[in-house]
Write an enzyme that holds these catalytic residues in place. Structure first.
Site, short mmCIF file in Angstrom:
data_model
loop_
_atom_site.label_atom_id
_atom_site.label_comp_id
_atom_site.label_asym_id
_atom_site.label_seq_id
_atom_site.Cartn_x
_atom_site.Cartn_y
_atom_site.Cartn_z
N LYS A 78 1.68 -15.89 51.97
CA LYS A 78 1.58 -14.46 52.26
C LYS A 78 0.19 -13.97 51.85
O LYS A 78 -0.31 -14.34 50.78
CB LYS A 78 2.67 -13.72 51.48
CG LYS A 78 2.78 -12.23 51.82
CD LYS A 78 3.94 -11.60 51.05
CE LYS A 78 4.13 -10.13 51.40
NZ LYS A 78 5.25 -9.51 50.65
N SER A 153 8.47 -7.02 53.49
CA SER A 153 7.09 -7.10 53.93
C SER A 153 6.60 -8.53 54.20
O SER A 153 5.59 -8.70 54.86
CB SER A 153 6.18 -6.46 52.88
OG SER A 153 6.25 -7.18 51.67
N SER A 177 11.38 -7.87 49.79
CA SER A 177 10.43 -8.41 50.78
C SER A 177 10.46 -9.91 51.02
O SER A 177 9.81 -10.37 51.95
CB SER A 177 9.02 -8.01 50.40
OG SER A 177 8.79 -6.72 50.86
N1 GLN Z 1 10.67 -2.41 51.66
C1 GLN Z 1 10.34 -2.15 50.31
C2 GLN Z 1 9.13 -1.24 50.24
O1 GLN Z 1 8.69 -0.84 51.25
C3 GLN Z 1 10.11 -3.42 49.55
C4 GLN Z 1 8.82 -4.06 49.82
C5 GLN Z 1 8.60 -5.29 49.01
O2 GLN Z 1 9.53 -5.88 48.47
N2 GLN Z 1 7.34 -5.65 48.87
O3 GLN Z 1 8.63 -0.92 49.22
#
Ligand code: GLN
Length: 486
Positions: A78, A153, A177
């Site tokens: 990532k 994400s 994410s």
């Molecule tokens: N969807 C969540 C957010 O927007 C989690 C994102 C993540 O785990 N990086 O913050």
């Protein structure tokens, strides 16, 4: 079988017996990227030359009799995990040309193990989002249906593993994410306990919630990846000096007598898609048939998780992202202006709309006069959520529930409604707030052929429990073997 379709374990066995070389395997994966990434768009950077170089080094190592489980295995990373001299963008315009001068702790561990890094994977900008649509660079598509989101994400990581563009990947999970995109793309993903994996070199979003973890084609591959990246690191004061077990050792142990907790708050009919509920309930029944015993329980503060998270995470983000000021590194916009104007222009043209929204929310929540009402209150709620889990784990060994309320939604469906997008994290945020490990494994498909995931959560530092249950489930099901047609 085609080389790019191998699992890590299969590839390892062939490499060890010298039936294939890492160079062949890596070239096959690079070919696969060329063939399908035009459709999926999972990669921000493909490190072709570097990967071939690392593969050749791995082959020399294997010839010398040194073949560890990840030696010569092509992996994707990532794009918020720092890789020395390999562009790390966080999918943000503000870091578009950032070349880290050092490797993250997890990258060093992968390199020490002889792994091959094929490239950097797309994500929501600074990991803020649930669909990868917030990437400042491009949209990644779900390999099961190119008109749908891959989740986020770590959408690039999940989509790349699902479409065989790498044998495994690393993602990060601040509020879901890793687990949510794993669920939506039909792969295995684990968020380890907070403190299990060093965050040194992970670009910070919300430091008290962020955790790096693996995404893989099956449970044992996921365990091999965690074996390699886990462990205490003096460079990350929040990593915890507890022993790391061999996560592959307990996979085979049966489930007789284990208690599986089913939290009522995660099975409410409004909000949970019927097909998701069906697949998750079937999976729970399968696990009961394997000898586990069902315990109904309650996590009473679940309904406050979204609100608490969306105060705490933006608050930490607003502080962490203050460093992108156009001075220290990254993008600068100083056209026709003074210093303050330069900050303003740099940050408003370098960050995308969601990141700006979070910075504004976070700054507001931390400001004098609002701090107690928002940040302190949210932190108190966080403690209640932690206590819910503590109580729950007095009566069960693992909690089983859905990962996401629906299968992958259409590109564009929620992007104009941030609140709807935030609500899609309802089942994953609590594990981050409590710091416990969580996992997503494939447990079904919708009528439209979209993957559905089962979430498993356990006590702090009990990733072994998740692996064991997941592995036993995998042995009697075939969801993880299905591949998208690309
Ligand atoms: N969807 C969540 C957010 O927007 C989690 C994102 C993540 O785990 N990086 O913050």
């Amino acid at each position: 079988m085609k080389l790019h379709e191998l699992t890590i374990q299969e590839a390892h066995q062939l490499l060890e017996k010298k039936e294939i070389s890492s160079e062949d395997l890596t070239r096959a994966v690079l070919e696969r990227i060329k063939a399908v990434d035009g459709k999926v768009d999972a990669f921000v950077t493909v490190a072709e030359d570097l990967a071939v170089e690392q593969a050749k080094a791995a082959d020399r190592r294997i010839s010398a009799g040194q073949c560890e489980p990840l030696t010569g295995i092509p992996l994707g990373i990532k794009d918020l995990i720092c890789t020395r001299n390999l562009r790390t963008t966080c999918a943000s315009r503000i870091l578009e040309n950032f070349l880290p001068p050092y490797d993250a702790a997890v990258i060093k561990k992968l390199k020490d193990a002889g792994a091959v890094i094929v490239g950097k994977l797309n994500m929501d900008e600074f990991a803020m989002g649930s669909s990868t649509e917030n990437s400042g660079l491009k949209i990644t598509r779900n390999p099961w249906d190119l008109n749908r989101i891959p989740g986020g994400s770590s959408g690039g990581s999940a989509a790349a593993v699902a479409s065989d563009m790498c044998l495994g990947a690393l993602g990060s999970d601040t509020g879901g994410s890793i687990r949510q995109p794993a669920s939506l793309c039909g792969v295995v993903g684990m968020k380890p306990t907070y403190g299990r994996v060093s965050r040194f070199g992970l670009v910070a979003f919300a430091s008290s919630l962020d955790q790096i973890g693996p995404l893989a084609k099956n449970v044992s591959d996921c365990a091999y990846l965690l074996n390699t990246i886990a462990g205490y690191d003096t460079a990350d004061s929040t990593s915890v000096p507890v022993e790391v077990p061999d996560y592959t050792a307990s996979l085979n142990n049966g489930l007789k007598g284990l208690k599986i907790g089913i939290p009522e708050e995660y099975f409410v009919p409004n909000g949970l898609d019927g097909e998701v509920a069906l697949s998750v309930n079937n999976a729970i029944e399968t696990i009961e048939e394997l000898g586990a015993e069902r315990v109904e329980l309650s996590l009473p503060h679940t309904e406050y998780a979204v609100a608490a998270y969306y105060v705490i995470a933006p608050s930490e983000a607003s502080s962490n992202l203050a460093r992108y000021d156009g001075v220290k590194y990254g993008f600068r916009n100083d056209a026709d202006t003074d210093l303050i104007g330069m900050y303003r222009k740099t940050r408003s043209s370098g960050f995308g709309p969601e990141v700006q929204r979070r910075i504004i929310i976070g700054t507001y929540c931390l400001s004098a006069g609002y701090y107690d009402a928002y940040y302190v209150k949210a932190s108190q709620v966080r403690t209640l959520i932690m206590q819910d889990f503590k109580t729950a784990f007095e009566s069960c060994d693992v909690i089983l529930c859905p990962v996401a309320p629906t299968p992958a939604f259409a590109i564009g469906e929620k992007i104009d409604d941030p609140l709807m997008m935030y609500l899609s994290d309802v089942f994953t945020l609590s594990a981050n707030l409590a710091g416990i490990p969580g996992m997503s494994i494939p447990c079904g498909f919708s009528k439209e052929g979209l993957p559905i995931g089962l979430q498993l959560m356990a006590k702090h530092f009990n990733e072994e429990m998740l692996f064991k249950i997941a592995y036993n489930f995998e042995q009697v099901t075939d969801f993880h073997t299905k591949k998208p047609k690309l």
